[in-house]
Design a protein around this motif. Sequence first.
Motif, PDB file in Angstrom:
ATOM      1  N   CYS A   1       0.787  -1.224   0.000  1.00  0.00           N
ATOM      2  CA  CYS A   1       0.000   0.000   0.000  1.00  0.00           C
ATOM      3  C   CYS A   1       0.819   1.275   0.000  1.00  0.00           C
ATOM      4  CB  CYS A   1      -0.924   0.033   1.203  1.00  0.00           C
ATOM      5  SG  CYS A   1      -2.138  -1.271   1.192  1.00  0.00           S
ATOM      6  N   HIS A   2       1.783   1.391   0.879  1.00  0.00           N
ATOM      7  CA  HIS A   2       2.447   2.676   1.030  1.00  0.00           C
ATOM      8  C   HIS A   2       3.536   2.894   0.000  1.00  0.00           C
ATOM      9  CE1 HIS A   2       0.923   4.424   4.803  1.00  0.00           C
ATOM     10  NE2 HIS A   2       0.517   3.199   4.993  1.00  0.00           N
ATOM     11  N   PHE A   3       3.989   1.828  -0.619  1.00  0.00           N
ATOM     12  CA  PHE A   3       5.157   1.972  -1.454  1.00  0.00           C
ATOM     13  C   PHE A   3       4.760   2.295  -2.883  1.00  0.00           C
ATOM     14  CE2 PHE A   3       6.028  -0.719   2.131  1.00  0.00           C
ATOM     15  CZ  PHE A   3       6.993   0.055   2.738  1.00  0.00           C
ATOM     16  N   ILE A   4       4.044   3.408  -3.002  1.00  0.00           N
ATOM     17  CA  ILE A   4       3.596   3.929  -4.279  1.00  0.00           C
ATOM     18  C   ILE A   4       4.554   5.043  -4.677  1.00  0.00           C
ATOM     19  CG2 ILE A   4       1.675   5.164  -5.382  1.00  0.00           C
ATOM     20  CD1 ILE A   4       1.089   2.260  -4.790  1.00  0.00           C
ATOM     21  N   GLN A   5       4.644   5.322  -5.955  1.00  0.00           N
ATOM     22  CA  GLN A   5       5.537   6.373  -6.405  1.00  0.00           C
ATOM     23  C   GLN A   5       5.269   7.675  -5.660  1.00  0.00           C
ATOM     24  OE1 GLN A   5       8.081   5.865  -8.708  1.00  0.00           O
ATOM     25  NE2 GLN A   5       7.489   3.815  -8.108  1.00  0.00           N
TER      26      GLN A   5
ATOM     27  N   GLU B   1      -0.644   5.203  10.164  1.00  0.00           N
ATOM     28  CA  GLU B   1       0.579   5.101   9.365  1.00  0.00           C
ATOM     29  C   GLU B   1       0.444   5.698   7.973  1.00  0.00           C
ATOM     30  OE1 GLU B   1      -1.729   1.384   8.416  1.00  0.00           O
ATOM     31  OE2 GLU B   1      -1.653   2.975   9.900  1.00  0.00           O
ATOM     32  N   ALA B   2      -0.030   6.922   7.891  1.00  0.00           N
ATOM     33  CA  ALA B   2      -0.159   7.577   6.590  1.00  0.00           C
ATOM     34  C   ALA B   2      -0.247   9.081   6.782  1.00  0.00           C
ATOM     35  CB  ALA B   2      -1.402   7.077   5.849  1.00  0.00           C
TER      36      ALA B   2
ATOM     37  N   GLU C   1      17.229   7.563  -1.955  1.00  0.00           N
ATOM     38  CA  GLU C   1      16.425   8.564  -2.658  1.00  0.00           C
ATOM     39  C   GLU C   1      14.979   8.516  -2.193  1.00  0.00           C
ATOM     40  OE1 GLU C   1      17.015   7.652  -6.760  1.00  0.00           O
ATOM     41  OE2 GLU C   1      18.899   8.755  -6.912  1.00  0.00           O
ATOM     42  N   GLN C   2      14.458   7.303  -1.992  1.00  0.00           N
ATOM     43  CA  GLN C   2      13.074   7.204  -1.539  1.00  0.00           C
ATOM     44  C   GLN C   2      12.915   7.729  -0.121  1.00  0.00           C
ATOM     45  OE1 GLN C   2      10.556   4.488  -3.108  1.00  0.00           O
ATOM     46  NE2 GLN C   2       9.282   4.149  -1.326  1.00  0.00           N
TER      47      GLN C   2
ATOM     48  N   THR D   1       7.002   6.599   3.980  1.00  0.00           N
ATOM     49  CA  THR D   1       7.305   5.207   3.704  1.00  0.00           C
ATOM     50  C   THR D   1       8.353   4.693   4.668  1.00  0.00           C
ATOM     51  OG1 THR D   1       6.719   5.275   1.365  1.00  0.00           O
ATOM     52  CG2 THR D   1       8.370   3.658   2.008  1.00  0.00           C
ATOM     53  N   ALA D   2       9.414   5.477   4.837  1.00  0.00           N
ATOM     54  CA  ALA D   2      10.478   5.087   5.760  1.00  0.00           C
ATOM     55  C   ALA D   2       9.950   4.986   7.184  1.00  0.00           C
ATOM     56  CB  ALA D   2      11.628   6.082   5.681  1.00  0.00           C
ATOM     57  N   SER D   3       9.011   5.863   7.538  1.00  0.00           N
ATOM     58  CA  SER D   3       8.489   5.865   8.903  1.00  0.00           C
ATOM     59  C   SER D   3       7.774   4.559   9.222  1.00  0.00           C
ATOM     60  CB  SER D   3       7.526   7.045   9.095  1.00  0.00           C
ATOM     61  OG  SER D   3       8.212   8.274   8.999  1.00  0.00           O
TER      62      SER D   3
END
Length: 541
Positions: A16-20, A113-114, A375-376, A383-385
């Motif tokens: 879910c969170h790992f979208i561009q 978480e968003a 970079e992400q 996302t990292a969080s």
Amino acid sequence: MIFTKICLLLLVCCYCHFIQPSTAFSFENKKRFEYLVNKKRIKNFSIGYSNNDTTSTAIPLAPALPVGYGPFYIDVPLNHDNNDTGVTFKNRYWINADYYQPGGPIIFANAGEAEVKSASVVLFNTTMAQLTERLNGIFVYMEHRFYGESTPVTNNNGVQDLDKYIPYLSSEQALADMAYLLQTIEFPSELNVLPVPQTKVIVYGCSYSGNLAAWMKDKYPDLVFAAVASSAPVQAQTDFHEYFDPIIRYGPSDCIRNIRDAIAYIDSILFGNSTDDIDQLKKLFGAEGFYDDDFASYLLNPMAEFWQYGIDDTTNLFENIMCNKIFKNNNTVQENIIAYAAFLQPYSEQTYCDTTNSTDLQPCFDTHNATSIQEQKLQDPSTASWLWQTCTEFGYFQVAPPSGEPSIISRKLAVASMQRLCQLYFGNSTNVPELPDTDKTNQIYGGWNIRSSLQNMIWIDGEWDSWRELSVLSPQINSNSNLANSIILPKSTHCANYAGITSESPQYLVDAQNQQFETLKAWLDQANNTTTATKKTMLSI
């Protein structure tokens, strides 16, 4: 610039969170927003929508909020235990006081978480908002630390700040943020809102936010009167292969068998000795150059997505697409694999990856490139969080089951893949553990055992929800059948009760909201009657 799409975990789902980073919504909020739009549950402010994207995949931005609803900001300590850093940061929150009448409760939710991108939807068109109205309360909606704008990370220092401060991202610190806001929040004076706990607080949440609701009730009983936890995986668990069990259990049996056969055939190639066969297989799926675990993640994405977010009272995308169009009974295993490959590549290009400049999917799904990871971290710190929270506290690693158990995902997807990813993201700059300390998390909060220790607590789960496996209503535990104030939503998946009720809602969702209202109202009335009786006794003395 290349941005990696990590598809190996998430509380909300593994993809879910790992979208561009160019995507306007976090995936969780985007899916919820799409659902609300489709069900016509968006409050149509006269201000209208802000949306200049006219492409076929465009999702309209949530209606803009009038100024009086927020966002508001509160300075919170980076470290509530001992603010030795001296650092504070501004945490966002929103308020809807439209329905308030004196004596009404505060309905309080942490977004989880968003990043909050659709506060207006939440404030006016969710079950939380409708319960606020029915209870004559005030709705307070808070962004979680280290997500969106509620972070000490500055644009100037980026990854350096993130690596420096992220050890202070934990559920315990988030709960302390929530308590801090409840103790210091100020409402307009004309509302005459008494301070907490004189004004009763009901904490509400679904998914990880549901965890926070239950944990607030447990850790801050002097502040929190009641809580509602929906789809809340309160049991931390590193190896969460059970995520796929409900799909196997409740999916059409013939279709599940066909998927299992196809995955077994694919694994026979991936675990075989022929590099030519492996290369040809990946080429068939448009996945040339993929590492094996990235390829496994690529294969599972739509299956998990259609199950978790594609099923409601009128639609079942898992059955309609995966079963009726791809994994057909009259096909051979090879024919089903070819059909899935023909579907998966264009679907991934349209859904997950920016293929404007290249149709190569490998950079989009690559979780092995350290440069792309850094970079992400810079472009998408939320996302990292969440990755940090799973790597340190919760696990929730959605991986293949042990050998001998049925599987609908490739066994190339293992805990070791997540260990590697956690170290790649954080290993050089922080003390990320080798494995999440789930034992500590369950010791702090009680895990499944929290179900027996809380008063004024409502638990809700979708019968088919993959995250129910870690909730207090999990089929993995045997003592939940008599759990007081629990609701199982039939044939429902994740956070099924999140959206508000309309004339089109199925009766079981209407009944679920009514049950919540009646239970909360009874608790409030009882507490208010007790308070009144106590005051009368004191006056008579």
